[in-house]
Design a protein around this motif. Sequence first.
Motif: not given
Length: 138
Positions: A13-27, A39-45
């Motif tokens: 959930d913490r990683i999801q929050a970083s993805l939501d907040r910072f998006g491409e910058r984080f990735v 990771s991007e190929r695994r849309t459900l996980t």
Amino acid sequence: MIIGIGSDLCNIDRIQASLDRFGERFVNRVFTDIERAKSERRTLTRAATYAKRFAAKEAFSKAVGTGFKRGVFMKDIGVVNLPSGAPTLALAGGAKARLDALTPPGHAATVHLTMTDDLPWAQAFVIIEALPIPADAD
């Protein structure tokens, strides 16, 4: 001989929050091109796939005894798969330099990695083994 052991437990959930907040910058700051593609190929996980890789980077930094200091950066540690499908790490920059410095002369380092996830947790273990290079390996 074992020259390093590291483990990490990461909250998905913490990683999801970083993805939501910072998006491409984080990735782009943390993950390699290979890790992002997988990771991007695994849309459900997606978040769990990133979280396992994040945990693997943390576990490696602990196994080499530096954390993310002394030139060891997250993006220099990338999870890749061997032809068998088993995960391992591809190292560059300061991460590779640190591993090389830990490896005794006349030995080659092998990184063993295992990862798992079970929402909300992702976990990784790293064992670094130094094996003697056979004298006839020339």
